[in-house]
Design a protein around this motif. Structure first.
Motif, mmCIF file in Angstrom:
data_model
loop_
_atom_site.group_PDB
_atom_site.id
_atom_site.type_symbol
_atom_site.label_atom_id
_atom_site.label_comp_id
_atom_site.label_asym_id
_atom_site.label_seq_id
_atom_site.Cartn_x
_atom_site.Cartn_y
_atom_site.Cartn_z
ATOM 1 N N ALA A 21 0.818 -1.217 0.000
ATOM 2 C CA ALA A 21 0.000 0.000 0.000
ATOM 3 C C ALA A 21 0.850 1.266 0.000
ATOM 4 O O ALA A 21 0.496 2.265 -0.637
ATOM 5 N N ASN A 22 1.987 1.230 0.703
ATOM 6 C CA ASN A 22 2.835 2.421 0.801
ATOM 7 C C ASN A 22 3.467 2.817 -0.529
ATOM 8 O O ASN A 22 3.922 3.950 -0.692
ATOM 9 N N GLU A 23 3.506 1.899 -1.487
ATOM 10 C CA GLU A 23 4.069 2.197 -2.796
ATOM 11 C C GLU A 23 3.032 2.760 -3.759
ATOM 12 O O GLU A 23 3.377 3.162 -4.875
ATOM 13 N N LEU A 24 1.767 2.776 -3.341
ATOM 14 C CA LEU A 24 0.700 3.266 -4.205
ATOM 15 C C LEU A 24 0.505 4.768 -4.031
ATOM 16 O O LEU A 24 0.726 5.309 -2.934
ATOM 17 N N PRO A 25 0.078 5.473 -5.056
ATOM 18 C CA PRO A 25 -0.193 6.906 -4.927
ATOM 19 C C PRO A 25 -1.295 7.161 -3.902
ATOM 20 O O PRO A 25 -2.205 6.338 -3.719
ATOM 21 N N SER A 26 -1.209 8.297 -3.254
ATOM 22 C CA SER A 26 -2.234 8.683 -2.279
ATOM 23 C C SER A 26 -3.606 8.720 -2.942
ATOM 24 O O SER A 26 -3.753 9.222 -4.056
ATOM 25 N N GLY A 27 -4.595 8.171 -2.262
ATOM 26 C CA GLY A 27 -5.955 8.188 -2.782
ATOM 27 C C GLY A 27 -6.312 6.958 -3.594
ATOM 28 O O GLY A 27 -7.466 6.809 -4.026
ATOM 29 N N THR A 28 -5.346 6.063 -3.811
ATOM 30 C CA THR A 28 -5.639 4.850 -4.580
ATOM 31 C C THR A 28 -6.634 3.956 -3.841
ATOM 32 O O THR A 28 -7.521 3.358 -4.451
ATOM 33 N N ILE A 29 -6.475 3.858 -2.501
ATOM 34 C CA ILE A 29 -7.351 3.001 -1.707
ATOM 35 C C ILE A 29 -8.471 3.838 -1.105
ATOM 36 O O ILE A 29 -8.219 4.856 -0.455
ATOM 37 N N ARG A 30 -9.688 3.427 -1.316
ATOM 38 C CA ARG A 30 -10.860 4.091 -0.742
ATOM 39 C C ARG A 30 -11.465 3.161 0.304
ATOM 40 O O ARG A 30 -12.052 2.124 -0.029
ATOM 41 N N PHE A 31 -11.289 3.516 1.578
ATOM 42 C CA PHE A 31 -11.784 2.691 2.672
ATOM 43 C C PHE A 31 -13.279 2.926 2.909
ATOM 44 O O PHE A 31 -13.864 3.860 2.370
ATOM 45 N N LEU A 32 -13.881 2.050 3.716
ATOM 46 C CA LEU A 32 -15.313 2.115 4.029
ATOM 47 C C LEU A 32 -16.139 2.178 2.744
ATOM 48 O O LEU A 32 -17.080 2.958 2.621
ATOM 49 N N SER A 33 -15.765 1.331 1.792
ATOM 50 C CA SER A 33 -16.414 1.331 0.479
ATOM 51 C C SER A 33 -16.864 -0.089 0.143
ATOM 52 O O SER A 33 -16.171 -0.833 -0.558
ATOM 53 N N LYS A 34 -18.008 -0.454 0.654
ATOM 54 C CA LYS A 34 -18.554 -1.796 0.452
ATOM 55 C C LYS A 34 -19.463 -1.821 -0.776
ATOM 56 O O LYS A 34 -20.419 -1.061 -0.879
ATOM 57 N N VAL A 35 -19.149 -2.710 -1.711
ATOM 58 C CA VAL A 35 -19.970 -2.870 -2.917
ATOM 59 C C VAL A 35 -21.200 -3.696 -2.570
ATOM 60 O O VAL A 35 -21.090 -4.803 -2.031
ATOM 61 N N VAL A 36 -22.382 -3.158 -2.875
ATOM 62 C CA VAL A 36 -23.625 -3.883 -2.577
ATOM 63 C C VAL A 36 -24.296 -4.426 -3.836
ATOM 64 O O VAL A 36 -25.088 -5.367 -3.770
ATOM 65 N N SER A 37 -23.985 -3.845 -4.993
ATOM 66 C CA SER A 37 -24.555 -4.378 -6.235
ATOM 67 C C SER A 37 -23.724 -3.929 -7.437
ATOM 68 O O SER A 37 -22.998 -2.926 -7.372
ATOM 69 N N ILE A 38 -23.856 -4.701 -8.520
ATOM 70 C CA ILE A 38 -23.133 -4.437 -9.768
ATOM 71 C C ILE A 38 -24.157 -4.335 -10.888
ATOM 72 O O ILE A 38 -25.018 -5.193 -11.043
ATOM 73 N N GLU A 39 -24.037 -3.275 -11.679
ATOM 74 C CA GLU A 39 -25.023 -3.013 -12.728
ATOM 75 C C GLU A 39 -24.319 -2.862 -14.078
ATOM 76 O O GLU A 39 -23.236 -2.285 -14.178
ATOM 77 N N GLU A 40 -24.926 -3.428 -15.127
ATOM 78 C CA GLU A 40 -24.410 -3.260 -16.482
ATOM 79 C C GLU A 40 -24.781 -1.873 -17.010
ATOM 80 O O GLU A 40 -25.875 -1.376 -16.760
ATOM 81 N N SER A 41 -23.855 -1.269 -17.747
ATOM 82 C CA SER A 41 -24.140 0.025 -18.362
ATOM 83 C C SER A 41 -23.322 0.152 -19.648
ATOM 84 O O SER A 41 -22.207 0.683 -19.644
ATOM 85 N N GLY A 42 -23.867 -0.361 -20.736
ATOM 86 C CA GLY A 42 -23.140 -0.317 -21.991
ATOM 87 C C GLY A 42 -21.863 -1.124 -21.910
ATOM 88 O O GLY A 42 -21.877 -2.314 -21.579
ATOM 89 N N PHE A 43 -20.726 -0.472 -22.177
ATOM 90 C CA PHE A 43 -19.443 -1.147 -22.110
ATOM 91 C C PHE A 43 -18.769 -0.957 -20.750
ATOM 92 O O PHE A 43 -17.581 -1.237 -20.591
ATOM 93 N N SER A 44 -19.509 -0.494 -19.779
ATOM 94 C CA SER A 44 -18.982 -0.257 -18.434
ATOM 95 C C SER A 44 -19.796 -1.020 -17.406
ATOM 96 O O SER A 44 -20.831 -1.602 -17.699
ATOM 97 N N LYS A 45 -19.301 -0.996 -16.163
ATOM 98 C CA LYS A 45 -20.032 -1.523 -15.021
ATOM 99 C C LYS A 45 -20.239 -0.383 -14.034
ATOM 100 O O LYS A 45 -19.350 0.470 -13.857
ATOM 101 N N ILE A 46 -21.395 -0.362 -13.404
ATOM 102 C CA ILE A 46 -21.676 0.627 -12.364
ATOM 103 C C ILE A 46 -21.760 -0.091 -11.029
ATOM 104 O O ILE A 46 -22.540 -1.031 -10.864
#
Length: 413
Positions: A113-138
């Motif tokens: 983690a210390n080798e990663l740029p600041s802000g790379t890790i976003r804590f308290l970020s639990k994914v509850v669902s995954i949605e299709e959106s064209g060629f992306s995911k939401i």
């Protein structure tokens, strides 16, 4: 919020993948549901294949300075009290001389983690669902945030939401459990730098030093209905292990006694059936899994964390090819949607390449670990006799054989 690559989970696989991408000039966002890096499990063995991956990621020497190198493995029968095998870790294999160290999980995660740029890790970020959106995911997070991404990588452990989205079932229970602990001592333990394993009827105990004052130990067994009363009470877990090891003629039992109650952890051992990996979707479109989300395995080979590092290096290398390719000249004149489709196809092919490269490695490790664990922890008198008298050296040698593996460098050229 929009980004190119989202990695779910700031464990070993997630941070290794993110760091690999960063080394290749490609940013990513790592989502972690906890409020900090999690050191669950205390420590684990890192074999030669892991150190090659760590060197590729640029953090190998940081961790070497913090952990002692182990010289070999010694196995002993708790039934006869006799040593059954002795194996050197220093022998040279096809990928060089062996290297094994017991690494504290917290220090491993911090080094990555210390080798990663600041802000790379976003804590308290639990994914509850995954949605299709064209060629992306939401991605929809528990705090109401939505994140749109071109690539979704699941490194979210054995209960992975991303793996479930890909069609994988929950990992299967083996019927075995493990109690792990870490003894932090005030004085030097003065132990030889070896992995020491003890096998009894239906149980296995092992220990290895991390450094001169820290020792990691593990105890695996097949619980009965009465054992279920242990729950997760650390005092009961401690007494249970001590009772099971009461006949052990070794200093190792004293280290269990010296382990603080907050350094006990009980976990059921789970694995993914090899045929699920053989026929399942490791990747699908612009989504894939790595680490325990991909190939949860029993700890009998010590390859869980090692193979997660391999995944990170290979995945970063494959994805870099997709993002480094510039669109052809005629693509510059096409509509934006066509450009997105072209990039999506490149990402899809990159993830397919990763899945192809890692599929059989995952199947091999899961299968071998399961078979070795079953043999080592059998309560059958016949199997126990074979384990101690015939297969002891062979089983110990499998640890070296499966770790003599090079996942390659970050740059494919």
């Amino acid at each position: 919020m929009e980004t190119n690559i989202v990695i779910v989970g700031a464990g070993i696989a997630g941070l290794a993948t993110s760091l690999g991408l960063h080394r290749l000039g490609i940013p990513s966002l790592v989502l972690e549901s906890a409020d900090t890096l999690r050191g669950t499990g205390f420590a684990f063995s890192q074999w030669k294949n892991a150190w090659m991956a760590l060197d590729t990621l640029g953090v190998g020497d940081i961790l070497r300075h913090q952990h002692d190198q182990l010289c070999g493995s010694v196995t002993t029968s708790l039934i006869t009290g006799q040593q059954t095998s002795s194996t050197s870790f220093m022998d040279k294999g096809k990928n060089g001389v062996g290297e094994v160290r017991c690494v504290r999980r917290r220090l491993m995660l911090e080094a990555l983690a210390n080798e990663l740029p600041s802000g790379t890790i976003r804590f308290l970020s639990k994914v509850v669902s995954i949605e299709e959106s064209g060629f992306s995911k939401i991605l929809h997070l528990a705090d109401g945030t939505t994140i749109k991404t071109k690539v979704l990588i699941g490194c979210d452990g054995v209960h992975s939401r991303v793996a479930k989205w890909l069609g994988f079932k929950e990992p299967s229970p083996t019927g075995r459990c493990a109690i792990r602990g870490s003894a932090e001592l005030n004085i030097n333990h003065r132990l030889e730098p070896n992995l020491r394993q003890f096998f009894g009827k239906g149980l296995r105990f092992g220990s290895m030093p991390c450094d001169e004052k820290t020792l990691f130990w593990f105890f695996t067994w097949t619980p009965t209905n009465q054992d279920k009363e242990l729950g997760e009470d650390p005092a009961k877990l401690k007494q249970f292990v001590l009772n099971k090891l009461e006949k052990m003629q070794s200093d190792d039992r004293s280290f269990v006694e010296k382990t603080e109650l907050d350094s006990f952890l009980l976990a059921p051992l789970r694995y993914r059936h090899p045929w699920e990996i053989m026929f399942g979707n490791i990747s699908k479109g612009n989504v894939c899994v790595a680490g325990d989300a991909f190939h949860p395995m029993t700890p009998d080979l010590g390859q869980g964390g090692c193979s997660a590092l391999e995944d990170g290096v290979v995945l970063a290398r494959c994805l870099a090819e997709a993002f480094s390719k510039k669109p052809a000249k005629h693509m510059k004149e096409k509509e934006e949607e066509e450009k997105e489709e072209d990039q999506y196809k490149r990402i899809e092919e990159a993830l397919k390449k990763y899945a192809k490269e890692r599929r059989w490695r995952g199947i091999d490790l899961i299968t071998t670990a399961y078979i070795i664990g079953t043999l080592q922890q059998s309560d059958s008198k016949f199997v126990t006799f074979l384990r101690d008298k015939v297969f002891a050296a062979f089983l110990a040698g499998m640890l070296l054989k499966k770790s003599d593996f090079d996942c390659g460098k970050l740059n494919s050229s």
